[in-house]
Design an enzyme around this catalytic site. Structure first.
Site, PDB file in Angstrom:
ATOM      1  N   ALA A  68       1.479   4.599   4.442  1.00 46.78           N
ATOM      2  CA  ALA A  68       0.032   4.752   4.525  1.00 46.78           C
ATOM      3  C   ALA A  68      -0.617   3.672   3.659  1.00 46.78           C
ATOM      4  O   ALA A  68       0.015   3.158   2.734  1.00 46.78           O
ATOM      5  CB  ALA A  68      -0.363   6.135   4.035  1.00 46.78           C
ATOM      6  N   GLY A 107       4.724   6.734   5.291  1.00 48.46           N
ATOM      7  CA  GLY A 107       4.093   6.953   6.590  1.00 48.46           C
ATOM      8  C   GLY A 107       4.707   6.094   7.687  1.00 48.46           C
ATOM      9  O   GLY A 107       4.668   6.463   8.869  1.00 48.46           O
ATOM     10  N   GLU A 110       7.577   7.956   8.818  1.00 51.05           N
ATOM     11  CA  GLU A 110       7.090   9.152   9.527  1.00 51.05           C
ATOM     12  C   GLU A 110       6.664   8.810  10.963  1.00 51.05           C
ATOM     13  O   GLU A 110       6.881   9.595  11.887  1.00 51.05           O
ATOM     14  CB  GLU A 110       5.936   9.799   8.738  1.00 51.05           C
ATOM     15  CG  GLU A 110       6.464  10.453   7.459  1.00 51.05           C
ATOM     16  CD  GLU A 110       5.355  10.970   6.561  1.00 51.05           C
ATOM     17  OE1 GLU A 110       4.552  10.127   6.106  1.00 51.05           O
ATOM     18  OE2 GLU A 110       5.293  12.178   6.324  1.00 51.05           O
ATOM     19  N   GLU A 130       7.103   8.395  -1.402  1.00 48.72           N
ATOM     20  CA  GLU A 130       5.807   8.939  -1.847  1.00 48.72           C
ATOM     21  C   GLU A 130       5.865   9.525  -3.247  1.00 48.72           C
ATOM     22  O   GLU A 130       4.905   9.443  -4.007  1.00 48.72           O
ATOM     23  CB  GLU A 130       5.315  10.005  -0.862  1.00 48.72           C
ATOM     24  CG  GLU A 130       4.827   9.456   0.481  1.00 48.72           C
ATOM     25  CD  GLU A 130       5.937   9.355   1.523  1.00 48.72           C
ATOM     26  OE1 GLU A 130       7.135   9.365   1.150  1.00 48.72           O
ATOM     27  OE2 GLU A 130       5.600   9.259   2.720  1.00 48.72           O
TER      28      GLU A 130
HETATM   29  N1  3HC Z   1      -0.744   0.258   0.986  1.00 51.50           N
HETATM   30  C1  3HC Z   1      -1.564  -0.739   0.641  1.00 51.50           C
HETATM   31  N2  3HC Z   1      -1.141  -1.921   0.144  1.00 51.50           N
HETATM   32  C2  3HC Z   1       0.188  -2.068  -0.014  1.00 51.50           C
HETATM   33  C3  3HC Z   1       1.107  -1.055   0.318  1.00 51.50           C
HETATM   34  C4  3HC Z   1       0.590   0.156   0.856  1.00 51.50           C
HETATM   35  N3  3HC Z   1       1.384   1.165   1.212  1.00 51.50           N
HETATM   36  N4  3HC Z   1       2.351  -1.503   0.047  1.00 51.50           N
HETATM   37  C5  3HC Z   1       2.221  -2.742  -0.430  1.00 51.50           C
HETATM   38  N5  3HC Z   1       0.912  -3.097  -0.470  1.00 51.50           N
HETATM   39  C6  3HC Z   1       0.347  -4.385  -0.905  1.00 51.50           C
HETATM   40  C7  3HC Z   1       0.657  -4.705  -2.343  1.00 51.50           C
HETATM   41  O1  3HC Z   1      -0.284  -4.123  -3.209  1.00 51.50           O
HETATM   42  C8  3HC Z   1       0.575  -6.208  -2.342  1.00 51.50           C
HETATM   43  O2  3HC Z   1      -0.789  -6.545  -2.342  1.00 51.50           O
HETATM   44  P1  3HC Z   1      -1.287  -7.897  -3.056  1.00 51.50           P
HETATM   45  O3  3HC Z   1      -0.591  -9.014  -2.334  1.00 51.50           O
HETATM   46  O4  3HC Z   1      -2.766  -7.867  -2.878  1.00 51.50           O
HETATM   47  O5  3HC Z   1      -0.851  -7.770  -4.472  1.00 51.50           O
HETATM   48  C9  3HC Z   1       1.139  -6.586  -0.965  1.00 51.50           C
HETATM   49  O6  3HC Z   1       1.011  -5.399  -0.180  1.00 51.50           O
HETATM   50  C10 3HC Z   1       2.595  -6.995  -0.992  1.00 51.50           C
HETATM   51  O7  3HC Z   1       3.351  -5.992  -1.671  1.00 51.50           O
HETATM   52  P2  3HC Z   1       4.529  -6.382  -2.657  1.00 51.50           P
HETATM   53  O8  3HC Z   1       4.086  -7.441  -3.602  1.00 51.50           O
HETATM   54  O9  3HC Z   1       5.037  -5.114  -3.227  1.00 51.50           O
HETATM   55  O10 3HC Z   1       5.561  -7.024  -1.621  1.00 51.50           O
HETATM   56  P3  3HC Z   1       7.134  -6.889  -1.564  1.00 51.50           P
HETATM   57  O11 3HC Z   1       7.521  -7.693  -0.399  1.00 51.50           O
HETATM   58  O12 3HC Z   1       7.722  -7.172  -2.895  1.00 51.50           O
HETATM   59  O13 3HC Z   1       7.436  -5.329  -1.275  1.00 51.50           O
HETATM   60  C11 3HC Z   1       7.224  -3.200  -0.172  1.00 51.50           C
HETATM   61  C12 3HC Z   1       7.068  -4.743  -0.069  1.00 51.50           C
HETATM   62  C13 3HC Z   1       8.708  -2.837  -0.309  1.00 51.50           C
HETATM   63  C14 3HC Z   1       6.673  -2.618   1.107  1.00 51.50           C
HETATM   64  C15 3HC Z   1       6.449  -2.675  -1.404  1.00 51.50           C
HETATM   65  O14 3HC Z   1       5.142  -3.198  -1.371  1.00 51.50           O
HETATM   66  C16 3HC Z   1       6.340  -1.178  -1.490  1.00 51.50           C
HETATM   67  O15 3HC Z   1       7.267  -0.526  -1.923  1.00 51.50           O
HETATM   68  N6  3HC Z   1       5.156  -0.639  -1.075  1.00 51.50           N
HETATM   69  C17 3HC Z   1       4.855   0.767  -1.214  1.00 51.50           C
HETATM   70  C18 3HC Z   1       5.597   1.596  -0.170  1.00 51.50           C
HETATM   71  C19 3HC Z   1       5.204   3.033  -0.288  1.00 51.50           C
HETATM   72  O16 3HC Z   1       5.178   3.615  -1.343  1.00 51.50           O
HETATM   73  N7  3HC Z   1       4.887   3.637   0.860  1.00 51.50           N
HETATM   74  C20 3HC Z   1       4.461   5.017   0.876  1.00 51.50           C
HETATM   75  C21 3HC Z   1       2.959   5.054   0.809  1.00 51.50           C
HETATM   76  S1  3HC Z   1       2.319   6.686   0.710  1.00 51.50           S
HETATM   77  C22 3HC Z   1       2.449   7.293   2.285  1.00 51.50           C
HETATM   78  O17 3HC Z   1       2.942   6.644   3.151  1.00 51.50           O
HETATM   79  C23 3HC Z   1       1.884   8.679   2.501  1.00 51.50           C
HETATM   80  C24 3HC Z   1       2.253   9.248   3.840  1.00 51.50           C
HETATM   81  O18 3HC Z   1       3.362  10.093   3.702  1.00 51.50           O
HETATM   82  C25 3HC Z   1       1.106  10.022   4.453  1.00 51.50           C
END
Ligand code: 3HC
Ligand code: NAI
Length: 706
Positions: A68, A107, A110, A130
């Site tokens: 998400a 997400g 999912e 998450e």
């Molecule tokens: N939402 C918004 N922005 C995100 C994001 C997300 N889920 N994931 C990454 N970004 C952004 C980062 O903030 C960064 O932004 P910036 O360039 O402005 O600083 C850019 O994307 C690149 O991210 P990274 O520097 O972390 O890039 P990497 O290539 O090193 O890593 C990744 C990529 C493995 C996808 C890592 O970003 C990550 O682990 N992201 C979070 C994943 C996560 O936690 N997903 C679950 C979200 S909650 C959810 O899904 C709820 C659902 O169940 C309803």
């Protein structure tokens, strides 16, 4: 069919009978509102279009879908919600296939679980992370994952948040097949066509039967619940994950989804979610120091380390682990042998635990060399000095580096407190000199302070950040001052703690109060772990310049004078049984505390745990504000990352400055003013804090303005 222009983040194209739906929302294809709308309209279009027999969902760029869009959390919701999108995908009357590469997280996974068939290519990262953001899967993950792969593995994924690679995903049953090549689109299309040719029907994860063995599922759930109770004390979302997953066992699918939504929204509203997401973004922001934008890093392959003690050896290991070649310089052959042994000990430990083979150790050690003559550093790209904390000794080392190192080599010091401008000024190339302040143990601790003296060039600083990336450290830019960001603030809140001990709290109560707050250890346990002699030496060095009006608590000195430096001497603030790392309260320490109170003429009073935390945090926040005010830290978030990554500050509280924002700056300032009635010299409100309160602003407003 024409590309879908209603949502630029999702495009559709008909390839034969397969509707290719591509999510294209850089940088990581997070599911924001545009993606949600785009996916729904693509699925709707597929249902309506006779020409479409199956739908293939892929991600454009380096990832499938990273989750998400976490920037939307805390904002007003914009329909359709992601669970609704997933339900629409699952309900499709035509088979939906997800072809996964890169990140398929949260997400993103999912969405894939809602599809009917899943294929993954090499390098894929699947997971439900998450929990690391104070959340739980909120788009059906808690209901679909257990039904698909079983109770124990599903809970393990959700509670650890770890990423799973392609082979493991296949073994778990998260995906149905692996692509033979890395070409996700070609592999996905071939799979879709094969399914169509075989007359494959829709296959909904909500109907999957991996929970059929109810007794085994119940046992796995109970075990996870007990584990969470023991290990996730004080955390919110792990408990909610267990609660939601239980519904997958006990309730019909749609009811389970409704419960998941309720619990997910509770997580969204929790301060822990705000703290953890702040920490996530702050860790990415700190890497964007001005020098990294202004200049290119210099080459970084071979490194030198001067000094093979605690820090030098740890830094060498960190560099070896990153694939660099490392040359260590020590003062004589005997010290060099000790330095090499310090490095080897780390790898021997891994071999003993079966985490590294003897051959792999030999391969790493082949990149390690040692010498007592500095000429061995003539080709090093970067050298980190980690000799005794003494200006004359360090200057002598830098004179040698100046003599032998090639032009452009970055010359760094790991000093904890010394003035790096003075070190830089002592040689003819101050543009190459900076601080790389590692934390002990240097191959494990995530934090690296990059200390920027006045004359260093931007590309040398950019090289420091590049090195941090290579070593997988979290780098924070700091200005030169006594203690930089972390140790400078530490000295102040540690003083606040010592004063509380003299006034009536025991060191054991203080440690307990801070553990209750979320620290893994209290400050006196940390002091015993690091060695009380380090702080003692610093206090002695500062004695001459200490304000004579400032209150000085001598209890720690009395303990050090007895040679009680903590774990390494078997005794410090705590007593350690032979070889034990967990200490027992020491009645003799309490007697020393008592005697010091009498000597200082203090009648002890009671402290509540709440007051201890309030004073400790107020001291930390106030000095944090000073550090930002003076430009030592670029923004409040740099202070936050320093404390979360290097000083055990509970991540779910975001960092001290985020915590202050959540408590409210007026209240923090009121606390400081109240404490200042006893000791106005120590509790001087930071001008920045006063200014922010006057203008009704918070620390985060400075993060956003920067
Ligand atoms: N939402 C918004 N922005 C995100 C994001 C997300 N889920 N994931 C990454 N970004 C952004 C980062 O903030 C960064 O932004 P910036 O360039 O402005 O600083 C850019 O994307 C690149 O991210 P990274 O520097 O972390 O890039 P990497 O290539 O090193 O890593 C990744 C990529 C493995 C996808 C890592 O970003 C990550 O682990 N992201 C979070 C994943 C996560 O936690 N997903 C679950 C979200 S909650 C959810 O899904 C709820 C659902 O169940 C309803
Ligand atoms: P240490 O005493 O364990 O190691 C210092 C090493 O430097 C010794 O092996 C010594 O033989 C060697 N050495 C001394 N003079 C030398 C010279 N002229 N040439 C080559 N080698 C020489 O000390 P430690 O703890 O590793 O600290 C090193 C530096 O790191 C200090 O500046 C310290 O302030 C800093 N530091 C220490 C931290 C810690 O937790 N120990 C944390 C962060 C920084």
């Amino acid at each position: 069919m024409a590309p879908d222009i209603a949502s630029p983040a999702v495009t559709s194209r008909l390839l034969g009978k397969v509707l290719l739906v591509s999510v294209d929302n850089p940088p990581v294809n997070a599911v924001g509102v545009d993606v949600r709308r785009g996916l729904v309209s693509a699925i709707d279009a597929a249902q309506a279009d006779q020409a479409v027999a199956a739908v293939l969902i892929v991600g454009a760029g380096r990832n499938f879908i990273a989750g998400a869009d976490i920037r939307e959390f805390g904002q007003p919701p914009q329909p359709p919600a992601l669970p609704e999108v997933c339900n629409r995908i699952e309900a499709s009357s035509k088979p939906v296939i997800a072809a996964l590469h890169g990140a398929a997280l949260g997400g993103g996974l999912e969405v894939a679980l809602a599809a009917h068939y899943r294929l993954a290519v090499n390098g894929v990262k699947l997971g439900l992370p998450e929990v690391q953001l104070g959340l739980m899967p909120g788009a059906g993950g808690t209901q679909r994952a257990p039904r698909l792969i079983g109770m124990a593995p599903a809970l393990e994924l959700m509670l650890s948040g770890r990423h799973v690679g392609a082979e493991e995903a296949l073994a778990l049953g998260l995906v149905d097949r692996l692509g033979r090549s890395d070409d996700t689109l070609a592999e996905g299309l071939a799979y879709a066509q094969e399914l169509l040719a075989g007359g494959a029907a829709v296959r909904r994860t909500r109907d999957a039967q991996a929970l059929a063995d109810r007794a085994a599922s119940r046992a796995a759930l109970d075990a996870a619940r007990a584990d969470v109770a023991a290990r996730s004390r004080g955390l919110f979302s792990p408990h909610k994950i267990v609660e939601a997953v239980e519904a997958a066992l006990d309730l019909p699918f749609d009811e389970g989804l409704r419960l998941e939504r309720t619990l997910f929204l509770q997580c969204i509203d929790s301060p822990q979610r705000a703290g953890l997401i702040h920490a996530f973004f702050a860790e990415r922001e700190v890497a964007k120091a001005p020098e990294t934008k202004a200049a290119q890093p210099r080459p970084l392959t071979s490194a030198g380390v001067v000094g093979g003690g605690t820090m030098g050896a740890g830094i060498a290991v960190a560099m070896l682990d990153a694939g660099m070649t490392v040359t260590m310089i020590e003062r004589d052959e005997e010290s060099l042998a000790r330095g090499r042994a310090n490095v080897e000990k780390v790898y021997d430990g891994l071999v003993a635990k079966g985490r590294l083979s003897a051959e792999a150790k030999a391969a790493v050690m082949a990149r390690f060399g040692g010498a007592t003559a500095y000429d061995a550093l003539s080709q090093a790209d970067v050298v980190v000095e980690a000799v005794f904390e003494d200006m004359a000794v360090k200057q002598a080392v830098f004179a040698e580096l100046n003599r032998v190192c090639k032009p452009g080599a970055v010359l760094a010091t790991n000093t904890s407190y010394l003035d790096i401008d003075v070190i830089a000024a002592s040689i003819s190339r101050p543009q190459d000199v900076l601080g790389l302040h590692f934390f002990s143990p240097a191959h494990i601790m995530k934090l690296l302070e990059i200390v920027v003296p006045a004359k260093v060039s931007a590309d040398a600083v950019a090289t420091g950040f590049e090195l941090a990336k290579k070593l997988r450290k979290v780098a924070v830019r700091a200005g030169v001052c006594d203690g930089f960001i972390g140790n400078r603030i530490l000295a102040v809140y540690r003083q606040a703690a010592d004063v509380m001990v003299e006034d009536g709290a025991s060191p054991y109560q203080i440690d307990a109060a801070l553990r209750e707050f979320g620290y893994p250890m209290g400050p006196y346990q940390v002091s015993d772990l690091a060695g009380g002699d380090i702080g003692w030496a610093t206090r002695k060095r500062r004695a001459a310049t200490r304000d004579p009006r400032a209150r000085y608590v001598e209890i720690a000195d009395r303990i050090c004078e007895r040679g009680w430096f903590g774990q390494k001497t078997g005794r410090g603030w705590y007593l350690y049984a032979k070889r034990s790392r967990s200490g027992m309260p020491d009645p003799e320490v309490l007697a020393i505390v008592d005697a010091e109170r009498k000597r200082a003429g203090i009648t002890p009073r009671r402290f509540s745990n709440e007051e201890i935390v309030r004073r400790y945090l107020a001291a930390m926040i106030n000095e944090g504000a000073n550090v930002v005010h003076e430009g030592i830290a670029l923004r409040p978030l740099d202070v936050d990352v320093t404390f979360v990554a290097g000083y055990g500050f509970p991540r779910h509280r975001g960092g001290p400055m985020k915590y202050a924002d959540m408590v409210g700056l007026p209240r923090v300032l009121a606390d400081i003013r109240e404490f200042g009635r006893e000791d106005p010299l120590f509790w001087r409100p930071s001008p920045l804090l006063v200014d922010l309160v006057e203008h009704n602003r918070n620390f985060d407003s400075l993060n956003r303005a920067a």
